[in-house]
Design a protein around this motif. Structure first.
Motif, PDB file in Angstrom:
ATOM      1  N   ALA A 160      15.343  -0.046-100.931  1.00  0.00           N
ATOM      2  CA  ALA A 160      15.354  -1.359-101.585  1.00  0.00           C
ATOM      3  C   ALA A 160      15.085  -1.221-103.079  1.00  0.00           C
ATOM      4  O   ALA A 160      15.710  -1.902-103.901  1.00  0.00           O
ATOM      5  CB  ALA A 160      14.321  -2.277-100.939  1.00  0.00           C
ATOM      6  N   LEU A 161      14.168  -0.323-103.436  1.00  0.00           N
ATOM      7  CA  LEU A 161      13.849  -0.121-104.845  1.00  0.00           C
ATOM      8  C   LEU A 161      15.055   0.401-105.609  1.00  0.00           C
ATOM      9  O   LEU A 161      15.307  -0.026-106.750  1.00  0.00           O
ATOM     10  CB  LEU A 161      12.675   0.857-104.970  1.00  0.00           C
ATOM     11  N   LEU A 162      15.804   1.310-105.023  1.00  0.00           N
ATOM     12  CA  LEU A 162      17.028   1.800-105.658  1.00  0.00           C
ATOM     13  C   LEU A 162      17.963   0.637-105.967  1.00  0.00           C
ATOM     14  O   LEU A 162      18.521   0.554-107.067  1.00  0.00           O
ATOM     15  CB  LEU A 162      17.728   2.810-104.751  1.00  0.00           C
ATOM     16  N   ARG A 163      18.149  -0.242-105.008  1.00  0.00           N
ATOM     17  CA  ARG A 163      19.068  -1.370-105.205  1.00  0.00           C
ATOM     18  C   ARG A 163      18.568  -2.307-106.300  1.00  0.00           C
ATOM     19  O   ARG A 163      19.346  -2.773-107.138  1.00  0.00           O
ATOM     20  CB  ARG A 163      19.250  -2.141-103.896  1.00  0.00           C
ATOM     21  N   TRP A 164      17.260  -2.567-106.313  1.00  0.00           N
ATOM     22  CA  TRP A 164      16.707  -3.474-107.323  1.00  0.00           C
ATOM     23  C   TRP A 164      16.801  -2.873-108.720  1.00  0.00           C
ATOM     24  O   TRP A 164      17.140  -3.574-109.683  1.00  0.00           O
ATOM     25  CB  TRP A 164      15.264  -3.820-106.971  1.00  0.00           C
ATOM     26  N   CYS A 165      16.484  -1.595-108.861  1.00  0.00           N
ATOM     27  CA  CYS A 165      16.551  -0.968-110.188  1.00  0.00           C
ATOM     28  C   CYS A 165      17.987  -0.871-110.675  1.00  0.00           C
ATOM     29  O   CYS A 165      18.276  -1.040-111.867  1.00  0.00           O
ATOM     30  CB  CYS A 165      15.890   0.413-110.155  1.00  0.00           C
ATOM     31  N   ASP A 166      18.924  -0.617-109.759  1.00  0.00           N
ATOM     32  CA  ASP A 166      20.328  -0.596-110.151  1.00  0.00           C
ATOM     33  C   ASP A 166      20.783  -1.981-110.591  1.00  0.00           C
ATOM     34  O   ASP A 166      21.533  -2.127-111.568  1.00  0.00           O
ATOM     35  CB  ASP A 166      21.190  -0.094-108.994  1.00  0.00           C
ATOM     36  N   ALA A 167      20.315  -3.021-109.899  1.00  0.00           N
ATOM     37  CA  ALA A 167      20.650  -4.388-110.296  1.00  0.00           C
ATOM     38  C   ALA A 167      20.082  -4.707-111.671  1.00  0.00           C
ATOM     39  O   ALA A 167      20.742  -5.368-112.494  1.00  0.00           O
ATOM     40  CB  ALA A 167      20.123  -5.383-109.257  1.00  0.00           C
ATOM     41  N   PHE A 168      18.858  -4.233-111.948  1.00  0.00           N
ATOM     42  CA  PHE A 168      18.269  -4.450-113.273  1.00  0.00           C
ATOM     43  C   PHE A 168      19.101  -3.752-114.345  1.00  0.00           C
ATOM     44  O   PHE A 168      19.423  -4.350-115.387  1.00  0.00           O
ATOM     45  CB  PHE A 168      16.838  -3.931-113.308  1.00  0.00           C
TER      46      PHE A 168
END
Length: 285
Positions: A160-168
């Motif tokens: 989930a963190l990977l997805r959130w940081c990529d979205a940022f």
């Protein structure tokens, strides 16, 4: 006693042995060199990719008055310099045959070095970015507080963190994208992250923070998906990580903002952050 002037090295431990006290003397203004050198110290010389890092310190009367670092394939990042010291550094690096893609520093230092670099090398500087640096004064939680709670992320949250940081990264136009292969080398890998979750456990905002170094913690990044903005989630998660930093003993909690984003600047001021100064990045043609 070492002679006055600039002293360069590739050895981060030797650099910190001589310049560490200087960097820790102004932890808010020195937030970037503190976190960069800590990552190199703990993860090794390839923490920012293959190639040599260069560190410099300006010595006068036996005391360190300024420093710089340059990571592999990246630009120059000096601490605050008087115009004459920026000129002397530019001349010294030009004589050594250094090629610099950019300079990133306190805005007056960045401008002075950019002008000096153009005089000594002919490279044309272009202002790419300006940033506000804020330091936390008195933490003021938002009222009313949105429903939900903060939760520190653990190993099970990595995907989930990977997805959130990529979205940022996508939202702010940074490169490269973040995925499992690039994570370890990214600027996010060494940070602690917190979600703000709604009462049913849905994450709606993310905030990261650096490890505490010299009493300093930097909040970065803060991201709320566009479809849930305007509900107080970013303020709530920023308060969570700021409060955690203070509880851990931090004396300087800082963050950078984009001057063009009036919403985020107003939010951080309401939370008790006070603008300290500006930083700037100049690219060299």
């Amino acid at each position: 006693m070492r002679p006055d002037g600039w002293h360069l090295t590739h050895d981060v431990d030797g650099f910190l042995a001589r310049a560490g006290d200087f960097l820790r003397s102004r932890p808010a203004l020195h937030t970037m060199p503190l976190t960069v050198t800590e990552r190199l110290r703990t993860r090794g010389p390839d923490a920012y990719g293959s190639g040599s890092c260069v560190f410099g310190r300006l010595v006068r009367a036996g005391e360190v008055r300024a420093t710089f670092h340059r990571l592999p394939s990246r630009g120059l990042s000096p601490t605050a310099l008087a115009p004459e010291d920026a000129d002397a550094l530019a001349a010294h690096l030009a004589d050594l045959g250094c090629a610099l893609p950019y300079v990133s520093a306190h805005h007056r230092t960045a401008a002075a070095f950019a002008d000096a670099w153009q005089r000594h090398t002919g490279a044309t500087p272009t202002l790419r970015q300006r940033l506000h640096l804020y330091r936390l004064g008195t933490l003021t939680p938002p009222a009313p507080r949105p429903e939900g709670r903060g939760r520190v992320l653990g190993a099970r949250d990595h995907d989930a963190l990977l997805r959130w940081c990529d979205a940022f990264v996508t939202a702010v136009g940074e490169t490269p994208a973040i995925d499992a292969a690039s994570w370890a080398a990214s600027r996010f890998a060494d940070k602690r992250f917190t979600f703000w979750e709604t009462p049913d456990g849905t994450p709606v905002s993310l905030a990261g923070s650096t490890a505490m170094i010299g009493g300093m913690v930097r909040v970065d990044p803060v991201h709320t998906p566009s479809h849930v903005r305007g509900r107080g989630y970013a303020g709530a998660v920023t308060v969570e990580v700021s409060r955690a930093a203070l509880a851990a003993g931090a004396t300087d909690v800082v963050l950078f903002t984009d001057p063009a984003n009036a919403t985020s600047n107003a939010l951080y001021r309401r939370l008790g952050y006070v603008r300290v100064t500006d930083f700037a990045v100049y690219d060299f043609a």
